[in-house]
Enzyme design. Structure first.
Site, mmCIF file in Angstrom:
data_model
loop_
_atom_site.group_PDB
_atom_site.id
_atom_site.type_symbol
_atom_site.label_atom_id
_atom_site.label_comp_id
_atom_site.label_asym_id
_atom_site.label_seq_id
_atom_site.Cartn_x
_atom_site.Cartn_y
_atom_site.Cartn_z
ATOM 1 N N HIS A 198 40.488 30.871 37.312
ATOM 2 C CA HIS A 198 41.874 30.746 37.430
ATOM 3 C C HIS A 198 42.692 29.977 36.290
ATOM 4 O O HIS A 198 42.120 29.223 35.517
ATOM 5 C CB HIS A 198 42.099 30.052 38.680
ATOM 6 C CG HIS A 198 43.538 30.563 39.369
ATOM 7 N ND1 HIS A 198 44.164 31.405 39.032
ATOM 8 C CD2 HIS A 198 44.276 29.533 39.967
ATOM 9 C CE1 HIS A 198 45.284 31.317 39.786
ATOM 10 N NE2 HIS A 198 45.400 30.049 40.215
ATOM 11 N N CYS A 217 47.266 35.823 36.528
ATOM 12 C CA CYS A 217 47.535 34.510 36.389
ATOM 13 C C CYS A 217 47.598 33.816 35.054
ATOM 14 O O CYS A 217 48.595 32.998 34.870
ATOM 15 C CB CYS A 217 46.581 33.530 37.353
ATOM 16 S SG CYS A 217 45.053 33.744 36.541
ATOM 17 N N ASN A 230 50.880 26.504 39.800
ATOM 18 C CA ASN A 230 50.058 27.364 40.395
ATOM 19 C C ASN A 230 50.929 28.677 40.160
ATOM 20 O O ASN A 230 51.989 28.872 39.927
ATOM 21 C CB ASN A 230 49.337 27.347 41.676
ATOM 22 C CG ASN A 230 48.032 28.205 41.930
ATOM 23 O OD1 ASN A 230 47.747 28.813 40.982
ATOM 24 N ND2 ASN A 230 47.337 28.039 43.193
#
Length: 294
Positions: free
Chosen positions: A200, A5, A221
């Protein structure tokens, strides 16, 4: 398969900043960052000089998260290419599988030639600088001209997004966030959701306020366009929800090699400087944050 990510976040934010300056950079490669922004591991030798590592060792160096500041620093020093030049392969097969190895091994060193696969510095803008055996790059490198951290200050972060473009940040993930999938609700951690599960990374692209006055960030996201609002969601703003305001990192897009100029609005620049007054002493020279990636 791959905690990437962080790579997608910085590649997306940099591409947005290029587009804001008028440079066509539709989608930049996260794969290059995954393989090259961390010390490479040769599947035949291992990272510690021993026998061939298993896939968990390879994954631990390329897919086990990274610091956003380190990722932006890599983009400053080495840059990345377009997604079509170096597509994402880490999510489907183990990097140690034979089918994936050629793409991974060649990415850092042989895409343009060993002596030429880097972003030019100010004193070396001419790629044909007299050094022998340089191989002309067949695909442009998209670089950041700087990498910097922002203070934990909601007004400063808004000013940065407004005047320069999207920023990257980390957040702590709790169990209720993994069950969150709303396009309209504002996410805030509920009491009793337990300990932090992992870190994250996200891209903050804007902000807003609900009809009843709840302030939120609009965050991009990395879970696909089918999640929440086409891949974006709202997270509470102004309270450092899940540490989302304390680890913001960004960088300037180096648009000069493309014949463009960085766009800068004087009025917005003044607002940014005004917002920074009184919080400069809180701006750390380096960012120390947990690696983010899942």
């Amino acid at each position: 398969m791959c905690g990437s990510c962080w790579a997608f976040a910085v590649a997306s934010a940099l591409a947005s900043r290029f587009r804001i300056a008028g440079v066509d950079a539709d989608e930049l490669s996260a794969q290059r960052l995954i393989v090259c922004a961390l010390p490479p591991v040769d599947c035949g030798k291992g990272s510690r000089g021993g026998a061939s590592p298993d896939c968990s060792e390879m994954l631990s160096t390329s897919c086990d998260g990274n610091s956003l500041k380190e990722a932006w620093t890599y983009l400053r020093d080495w840059g990345t290419v377009r997604e079509g030049c170096s597509p994402y392969v880490s999510g489907g097969a183990s990097p140690c599988e034979p089918a994936a190895q050629p793409a991974l091994r060649s990415m850092c060193m042989t895409m343009y030639g060993q002596g030429f696969d880097r972003c030019p510095v100010d004193a070396d803008r001419n790629p044909y600088n007299g050094v022998d055996a340089l191989v002309p790059r067949t695909h442009p490198l998209y670089c950041a001209s700087s990498a910097y951290s922002l203070p934990n200050n909601e007004r400063v972060i808004r000013a940065e997004i407004l005047s320069r473009g999207p920023v990257t940040t980390g957040m702590t993930v709790y169990g209720d966030f993994k069950r969150f999938n709303s396009p309209d609700a504002v996410y805030a951690r509920r009491d009793g959701t337990g300990r932090c599960l992992e870190g994250h990374s996200l891209v903050l692209v804007g902000w807003g306020e609900t009809a009843d006055g709840e302030k939120y960030w609009i965050a991009q996201n990395t879970w696909g366009t089918g999640w929440a609002d086409k891949g974006c969601f709202r997270i509470r703003r102004g309270t450092n929800e899940c540490a989302v305001e304390q680890g913001v990192v960004a960088g300037f897009a180096d648009v000069a090699p493309f014949g463009a100029e960085a766009r800068w609005d004087g009025e917005l620049a003044g607002a940014l400087e005004s917002a920074l007054e009184g919080v400069r002493e809180h701006v750390a020279p380096t960012l120390t944050a947990m690696p983010v990636g899942y």
